[in-house]
Enzyme design. Structure first.
Site, PDB file in Angstrom:
ATOM      1  N   CYS A  99       0.840  -1.202   0.000  1.00 51.51           N
ATOM      2  CA  CYS A  99       0.000   0.000   0.000  1.00 51.51           C
ATOM      3  C   CYS A  99       0.882   1.261   0.000  1.00 51.51           C
ATOM      4  CB  CYS A  99      -0.978  -0.025   1.169  1.00 51.51           C
ATOM      5  SG  CYS A  99      -2.370   1.112   0.978  1.00 51.51           S
ATOM      6  N   HIS A 189      -3.693  -5.122   0.826  1.00 52.63           N
ATOM      7  CA  HIS A 189      -3.099  -5.581   2.089  1.00 52.63           C
ATOM      8  C   HIS A 189      -3.133  -7.110   2.165  1.00 52.63           C
ATOM      9  CE1 HIS A 189      -2.519  -1.742   4.221  1.00 52.63           C
ATOM     10  NE2 HIS A 189      -3.510  -1.332   3.445  1.00 52.63           N
ATOM     11  N   GLU A 191      -1.675  -8.924   4.286  1.00 54.77           N
ATOM     12  CA  GLU A 191      -1.540  -9.380   5.672  1.00 54.77           C
ATOM     13  C   GLU A 191      -2.867  -9.618   6.379  1.00 54.77           C
ATOM     14  OE1 GLU A 191      -1.069  -4.810   5.978  1.00 54.77           O
ATOM     15  OE2 GLU A 191      -0.936  -6.402   4.489  1.00 54.77           O
ATOM     16  N   SER A 243      -0.515 -15.328  37.176  1.00 56.86           N
ATOM     17  CA  SER A 243      -1.914 -14.902  37.206  1.00 56.86           C
ATOM     18  C   SER A 243      -2.873 -16.008  36.795  1.00 56.86           C
ATOM     19  CB  SER A 243      -2.114 -13.710  36.262  1.00 56.86           C
ATOM     20  OG  SER A 243      -1.963 -14.115  34.908  1.00 56.86           O
ATOM     21  N   GLY A 244      -2.344 -17.045  36.163  1.00 62.58           N
ATOM     22  CA  GLY A 244      -3.200 -18.085  35.607  1.00 62.58           C
ATOM     23  C   GLY A 244      -3.519 -17.853  34.145  1.00 62.58           C
ATOM     24  N   GLY A 245      -3.131 -16.677  33.625  1.00 63.01           N
ATOM     25  CA  GLY A 245      -3.314 -16.386  32.214  1.00 63.01           C
ATOM     26  C   GLY A 245      -2.271 -17.092  31.373  1.00 63.01           C
ATOM     27  N   VAL A 246      -2.418 -16.989  30.067  1.00 62.53           N
ATOM     28  CA  VAL A 246      -1.530 -17.706  29.149  1.00 62.53           C
ATOM     29  C   VAL A 246      -0.084 -17.232  29.286  1.00 62.53           C
ATOM     30  CG1 VAL A 246      -1.046 -18.227  26.729  1.00 62.53           C
ATOM     31  CG2 VAL A 246      -3.415 -18.086  27.515  1.00 62.53           C
ATOM     32  N   ASP A 247       0.130 -15.914  29.278  1.00 64.36           N
ATOM     33  CA  ASP A 247       1.489 -15.379  29.235  1.00 64.36           C
ATOM     34  C   ASP A 247       2.306 -15.764  30.466  1.00 64.36           C
ATOM     35  OD1 ASP A 247       0.519 -14.235  26.937  1.00 64.36           O
ATOM     36  OD2 ASP A 247       0.259 -12.246  27.808  1.00 64.36           O
ATOM     37  N   SER A 248       1.779 -15.485  31.648  1.00 61.12           N
ATOM     38  CA  SER A 248       2.544 -15.785  32.862  1.00 61.12           C
ATOM     39  C   SER A 248       2.698 -17.291  33.053  1.00 61.12           C
ATOM     40  CB  SER A 248       1.887 -15.157  34.091  1.00 61.12           C
ATOM     41  OG  SER A 248       0.623 -15.735  34.370  1.00 61.12           O
ATOM     42  N   SER A 249       1.708 -18.069  32.634  1.00 61.72           N
ATOM     43  CA  SER A 249       1.792 -19.526  32.769  1.00 61.72           C
ATOM     44  C   SER A 249       2.906 -20.101  31.901  1.00 61.72           C
ATOM     45  CB  SER A 249       0.453 -20.170  32.390  1.00 61.72           C
ATOM     46  OG  SER A 249      -0.578 -19.760  33.255  1.00 61.72           O
TER      47      SER A 249
END
Length: 533
Positions: A99, A189, A191, A243-249
């Site tokens: 673009c 685009h 993407e 925290s139990g979330g994806v990232d910290s786990s």
């Protein structure tokens, strides 16, 4: 565990293998630049996003196999239009302009770009006029293909050496190519998901044009990051807020795989999580993975501090402050840790580009612990800082983390507190948990959970009249929300059939005492946000 020369050598060799083939994406301010990077990563190639202001020295040192120029909200005719660095073409590496990137490349190399009354926004169709390395094996000459356009300017004269290989109704040079110099431009685009074969086109660029072999894998990243963590930490101790979330786990499991009992996780339970989530965190990380875990039930403290708070921003800031304070208390009890682990992701570290000269508007505060390292005088360990969210999920599966965690829908840091407009009480939280559990149970039973980006219930701050049996009720209403998305930047409402919604609503009003009305939120993002607060 101490660092040895062998450890350092391992990091160097693994790093060289994983990042040997790499693509540089120069960002000119497009809202979807990160999608370009995700498509490149999906093709098995490492890439980084840098602002267009990156220096020649830095770009040469990065030594990319190819360069992609992003779109932009700017016009090449603007007084402060972002320029392409001269080194981009001096390197003699393949270049793909998207673009604005196409327009800026054409103007810089001797072509012409003009504003035009026939603008193209949304779905469009291009006619393939000639074969080209960029789309070989994807599109064929003589075919018409669907793409996604978003432009007002267009190229009207090609630079020397270029030829037009596709056109649309509003763009005579929808795809251009200089095969000799391996320079390509597309007016659309590729993407975005609305260009059906866009990902294949980007893969063609990374593999067939730029010659990348696809060495970027989560198995390789796991091996490299374990070696990096051992090199950084040595015999030191690490604490990690879980925290139990994806990232910290995923961060916690990866670090534990690297250094074992040198890691201690601190799980602050604020009392604003969904049904059974706190128990699952303890069961998974302490019981299944044998990770040292400090579990602090701070639900009473959080509820006390949230009492009477109705403003969404104040809620978020209060919860963020309390997380930090409680985490610091527990960390101080442990003592002696030199490192703090955080689940920082690549989108958090990408340098943003602004053409207005001012800060961007804060729509919602993000809940994080960004203030902790300076206050606690600890060195950061950020094992996920090279990854996008979808890559974190893939890494989690590679690490053996249960699908109930890695496949979980996004859940905000402030938890259920921002799904209760108005003040937050234990009674309201209990009510919302019951509604939410029924809703998610029915979604899973229907086999729809993985088809939905995010689904949740909201407890509305209104009461409505109803009839239950022979009596009148005056109870609360709730809203159900479900959206599809690829990145959370935009979202469409999920089109449940009426029978499903009717079944869920029936269960909620019959099984949850205190709810007598159920609504379904059909607002897309934009104009709405996914969460209500």
């Amino acid at each position: 565990m101490t660092l040895t020369q062998q450890d350092a050598s391992t990091v160097e060799k693994l790093d060289e293998t994983l990042h040997e083939d790499r693509i540089l994406i120069l960002d000119f301010g497009s809202q979807v630049t990160q999608l370009i990077a995700r498509r490149v990563r999906e093709s098995g190639v490492y890439c980084e996003i840098w602002p267009f202001t990156a220096t020649e020295e830095k770009i040469r040192a990065f030594n990319p196999r190819g360069i992609i120029l992003s779109g932009s909200p700017a016009s090449v005719h603007d007084e402060n239009a972002p320029p392409i660095p001269n080194v981009v073409f001096a390197l003699n590496r393949p270049v793909l302009g998207i673009c604005y990137g196409q327009q800026a490349m054409c103007q810089m190399l001797g072509g012409k770009v003009e504003s035009h009354e026939h603008r193209e926004f949304g779905r469009a169709y291009i006619d393939i006029a000639e074969d080209c390395s960029l789309f070989r094996g994807v599109w064929a000459r003589g075919k018409r293909e669907q793409v996604w356009m978003s432009h007002g300017d267009r190229v009207t004269q090609l630079p020397p050496g270029f030829r037009a290989v596709a056109h649309s109704e509003g763009a005579p040079f929808a795809i251009i190519a200089d095969e000799g110099r391996r320079l390509y431009g597309v007016q659309f685009h590729p993407e975005v998901v609305h260009t059906p074969h866009g990902a294949a086109l980007i893969r063609n660029f990374t593999h067939n044009v730029a010659g990348c072999s696809g060495t970027w894998t989560m198995a390789g990243f796991r091996e490299l990051e374990i070696a990096r963590i051992r090199k950084q930490v040595g015999s030191g101790r690490v604490i990690c807020g879980l925290s139990g979330g994806v990232d910290s786990s995923v961060a916690a499991k990866l670090i534990h795989d690297a250094i074992g009992d040198q890691l201690t996780c601190i799980f602050v339970d604020p009392g604003i999580m969904r049904t059974g989530e706190a128990d699952e965190v303890v069961k998974t990380f302490r019981g299944r993975f044998n990770i040292r875990l400090v579990h602090r039930d701070a639900s009473e403290l959080f509820l006390k501090e949230l009492a009477g708070v109705t403003d969404p921003e104040t809620k978020r800031k209060t919860i963020g402050r309390l997380f930090i304070e409680v985490f610091e208390e527990e960390a101080a009890k442990l003592g002696g840790a030199q490192f703090l682990a955080q689940g920082t992701l690549y989108p958090d570290v990408i340098e943003s580009v602004s053409f207005s000269g001012g800060p961007s508007v804060t729509i919602k505060s993000h809940h994080n612990v960004g203030g902790l390292p300076d206050r606690m005088n600890m060195e950061l360990v950020e094992p996920l800082r090279e990854l996008f969210k979808d890559e974190v999920r893939m890494l989690g599966r590679e690490l053996g983390i249960p699908e109930s965690i890695v496949g979980r829908h996004p859940f905000p840091g402030p938890g259920l507190a921002i799904r209760i407009p108005g003040d937050v009480t234990k009674e309201k939280l209990d009510l919302l948990r019951k509604v939410d559990a029924i809703y998610l149970e029915e979604i899973r039973r229907a086999g729809l959970y993985d088809a939905i980006w995010q689904a949740f219930a909201v407890l509305l701050p209104v009461r409505t009249v109803g009839v239950m049996g022979d009596g009148r009720t005056y109870d609360q209403a709730c809203a159900l929300r479900a959206v599809t998305s690829t990145d959370g930047m935009t979202a469409e409402v999920y089109p449940f059939d009426f029978a499903f919604l009717n079944r869920v609503a029936g269960r909620i009003v019959n099984e949850v005492r205190g709810i007598n009305r159920v609504t379904y939120d059909i607002t897309s993002k934009p104009p709405g946000t996914i969460e209500w607060e």
